[in-house]
Design a protein around this motif. Structure first.
Motif, PDB file in Angstrom:
ATOM      1  N   TRP A  46      -3.998  -5.910  -4.588  1.00 47.02           N
ATOM      2  CA  TRP A  46      -2.811  -5.581  -3.813  1.00 47.02           C
ATOM      3  C   TRP A  46      -2.579  -6.571  -2.683  1.00 47.02           C
ATOM      4  CZ3 TRP A  46      -0.099  -3.000  -6.836  1.00 47.02           C
ATOM      5  CH2 TRP A  46      -0.657  -2.052  -7.684  1.00 47.02           C
ATOM      6  N   GLN A  92       2.420   1.846  -3.395  1.00 46.91           N
ATOM      7  CA  GLN A  92       1.430   2.258  -4.400  1.00 46.91           C
ATOM      8  C   GLN A  92       0.676   3.529  -3.991  1.00 46.91           C
ATOM      9  OE1 GLN A  92       1.301   0.700  -7.299  1.00 46.91           O
ATOM     10  NE2 GLN A  92       2.872  -0.726  -6.579  1.00 46.91           N
ATOM     11  N   LEU A 109       0.819  -1.205   0.000  1.00 45.47           N
ATOM     12  CA  LEU A 109       0.000   0.000   0.000  1.00 45.47           C
ATOM     13  C   LEU A 109       0.857   1.260   0.000  1.00 45.47           C
ATOM     14  CD1 LEU A 109      -2.884  -0.836   2.530  1.00 45.47           C
ATOM     15  CD2 LEU A 109      -2.952  -0.901   0.031  1.00 45.47           C
ATOM     16  N   GLN A 117     -11.485  -3.238  -1.516  1.00 48.75           N
ATOM     17  CA  GLN A 117     -11.065  -2.527  -2.719  1.00 48.75           C
ATOM     18  C   GLN A 117      -9.632  -2.860  -3.125  1.00 48.75           C
ATOM     19  OE1 GLN A 117     -11.720   1.578  -1.677  1.00 48.75           O
ATOM     20  NE2 GLN A 117     -13.897   1.233  -1.233  1.00 48.75           N
ATOM     21  N   SER A 118      -8.983  -3.734  -2.352  1.00 48.17           N
ATOM     22  CA  SER A 118      -7.541  -3.974  -2.576  1.00 48.17           C
ATOM     23  C   SER A 118      -7.222  -5.435  -2.841  1.00 48.17           C
ATOM     24  CB  SER A 118      -6.738  -3.486  -1.362  1.00 48.17           C
ATOM     25  OG  SER A 118      -6.979  -2.130  -1.093  1.00 48.17           O
ATOM     26  N   LEU A 158      -1.472   3.941  -1.654  1.00 49.80           N
ATOM     27  CA  LEU A 158      -2.871   3.626  -1.413  1.00 49.80           C
ATOM     28  C   LEU A 158      -3.160   3.701   0.084  1.00 49.80           C
ATOM     29  CD1 LEU A 158      -3.138   0.552  -3.809  1.00 49.80           C
ATOM     30  CD2 LEU A 158      -3.965   2.873  -4.244  1.00 49.80           C
ATOM     31  N   GLY A 159      -4.430   3.571   0.421  1.00 47.12           N
ATOM     32  CA  GLY A 159      -4.809   3.607   1.827  1.00 47.12           C
ATOM     33  C   GLY A 159      -4.651   4.977   2.456  1.00 47.12           C
ATOM     34  N   LEU A 176     -11.166  -0.841   2.672  1.00 45.73           N
ATOM     35  CA  LEU A 176      -9.815  -0.862   2.104  1.00 45.73           C
ATOM     36  C   LEU A 176      -9.469  -2.267   1.623  1.00 45.73           C
ATOM     37  CD1 LEU A 176      -7.071   0.449   1.510  1.00 45.73           C
ATOM     38  CD2 LEU A 176      -6.428  -0.030   3.879  1.00 45.73           C
TER      39      LEU A 176
END
Length: 393
Positions: free
Chosen positions: A271, A228, A225, A267-268, A230-231, A264
Motif C-alpha cells: 500500500w 482500503q 489506507l 505490513q503495508s 486498513l490501519g 503498520l
C-alpha cells in the motif's frame, strides 16, 4: 553510454558526480537550439484562462517584487514598464506539443520525476529575485543573454524578505557568475541560491522535477489506507502497570504507539507502493480541466478493436501522467492517481500502455497476444490517459 548533452560527461557520470550534489554549467549544451515558441506566442499562452502564468515586477504598483497571476490581457502587457519584469508560463511542454521534445532529452531521469517545462521571458533587468528551489532544475538559455549568479553550497535554512508573496532571499552573496547565451545550460541541485538577471530581451527554459515532501507521501498513504479500510487496529497495552500519575502519558505508552505505527508500515509495503504510484501520477489542479477536456468516452474491448481496425488511432493525453511498478502479483499501471492491474505475462505491453507513441491497429495485434493488455488499455481510455486522435475526425 549516452553523452550528457554536448559535454564530455556521460549521462551516468553526470548523475554520479553532479545530480543533487553540485551545480554544473555546460556551454553550448544544445548548439543551435530553436525555442520554437516566439515571445508573442508565449504572451498569448499567458492570456488563456486555463494556463498557469505569472508576472513578476521588480517594482510594481504595490511595492517591490510584485507578483501578478494570469490570465493576462493585451492591455496588461501594454502597461508594463520597459524593463525589470518577467513573464513565466508553466507546463509549456504540454500546451505546445512540439516542445515535448525538450523534455524527452531528459529521459535518463525517470518520467515520474520530471515535472514540466516552464518558459520565461524578460526584458533587460528582468528577474524573479535571488531565491532557492526545493527541487532540481536545468536552466536552458533559449534567446538573449541572462546573467546567473549562484552560491557554491546549499542553503538549508533560508531567510526571506517579510511581506512578499514571493520568497526572495534577505541576503544573497554570489560565489560565481556566468552570462548564458542561447544553447548554454546551467544545472542546479535543490537549495542552491541563485539569481538570474536578463541582460537584454531573453527567454529561458526551466526544466523542473517533482519532489514530494514526506508530508505529501504520508497524506497519500493515509488516503490509500482509508480507501482500503486498513490501519483500523486500535491501541492495545497488555502488561499495563499501575499508573504513578494517571494524567501522564508515560514512555512505555509512547513506545507502544510508535511500535504500532512501525508495524503498520511493515505490513503495508504494497500500500505504500500504491500510495507512491498514485501520488506521482496525480494531475496538477491547474491542468485538471485540460486533462478532462482531452478525454474520450469509455470503450469496450469490442468497440476498441472495431475503431482501431477502422483506421482510427489512440493518442496520449499529454495532461495526464502515467507510470508503472511491479508488485509480487502483477504490474500496476498508474494514471491520474488511479491504478490498473496488468498481468505479469504482459510486460511487453508496459512501454505501449505508458508510452507516448500513437496506438493503431498494428499495436492492437501485439496487445491481443498479451494477457490483460487490451482490458488495461480500455481502462486507460476510461480514465482519459488515451483518447481518439481528433486530427482524424
Amino acid at each position: 553510454m549516452s553523452a550528457f548533452f554536448n559535454s564530455e560527461l556521460t549521462q551516468q557520470q553526470f548523475l554520479t558526480q553532479y545530480w543533487q550534489k553540485k551545480p554544473l554549467l555546460i556551454r553550448q549544451a544544445w548548439p543551435g537550439f530553436d525555442p520554437i515558441l516566439s515571445v508573442e506566442e508565449l504572451a498569448g499562452l499567458a492570456c488563456e484562462e486555463e494556463i498557469e502564468s505569472r508576472l513578476v515586477l521588480e517594482q510594481g504598483d504595490s511595492g517591490p517584487w510584485e507578483l501578478r497571476h494570469g490570465p493576462f490581457t493585451d492591455i496588461d502587457f501594454a502597461a508594463l514598464p520597459a524593463t525589470h519584469w518577467t513573464l513565466l508560463v508553466q507546463d509549456v511542454d504540454k500546451h505546445v506539443p512540439e516542445l515535448a521534445s525538450v523534455m524527452r532529452r531528459f529521459n535518463f531521469i525517470p518520467a515520474w520525476r520530471r515535472d514540466d517545462l516552464m518558459v520565461s521571458f524578460a526584458p533587460e533587468g528582468g528577474s524573479v529575485g535571488p531565491h532557492t528551489d526545493g527541487y532540481d532544475v536545468f536552466l536552458l538559455q533559449a534567446m538573449g543573454v541572462r546573467r546567473w549568479q549562484i552560491s557554491h553550497a546549499p542553503l538549508q535554512e533560508a531567510e526571506f524578505i517579510d511581506g512578499l508573496e514571493l520568497k526572495i532571499l534577505k541576503q544573497f552573496e554570489a560565489d560565481e557568475s556566468w552570462d548564458l547565451k542561447p544553447g548554454d545550460m546551467l544545472y542546479l541541485p535543490p537549495h542552491f541560491a541563485h539569481h538570474g538577471v536578463a541582460q537584454n530581451d531573453c527567454m529561458t527554459f526551466s526544466v523542473g522535477f517533482r519532489a514530494p515532501t514526506q508530508l505529501e507521501l504520508l497524506d497519500a498513504f493515509m488516503q490509500t489506507l482509508t480507501e482500503q479500510e486498513l490501519g483500523m487496529q486500535r491501541y492495545r497495552d497488555p502488561g499495563l502497570q499501575v499508573a504513578e500519575d494517571d494524567m501522564s502519558i508515560d514512555a512505555a505508552s509512547l513506545s507502544r504507539f510508535k511500535k504500532s505505527l512501525m508495524n503498520l508500515f511493515e505490513q503495508s509495503d504494497h500500500w505504500i507502493s500504491d500510495a507512491v504510484g498514485r501520488l506521482m501520477t496525480e494531475t496538477k489542479p491547474s491542468l485538471q480541466w485540460l486533462a478532462e477536456l482531452s478525454t474520450s468516452e469509455p470503450v469496450s474491448e469490442a468497440e476498441l478493436g472495431e475503431k482501431l481496425l477502422g483506421g482510427h488511432r489512440l493518442v496520449r493525453n499529454r495532461y495526464i501522467r502515467l507510470a508503472w511498478l511491479e508488485t509480487e502479483a502483477d504490474f500496476s499501471v498508474y494514471a491520474a492517481g488511479e491504478s490498473i492491474s496488468v498481468d505479469k505475462q504482459a510486460a511487453e505491453a508496459l512501454p505501449v500502455l505508458c508510452g507516448d507513441k500513437p496506438i493503431a491497429v498494428d499495436t492492437l495485434k501485439v496487445l491481443r497476444e498479451l494477457p490483460s493488455a487490451v482490458p488495461a488499455l480500455c481502462d486507460l481510455v476510461a480514465i482519459g490517459a488515451w483518447h481518439w486522435d481528433e486530427a482524424e475526425s
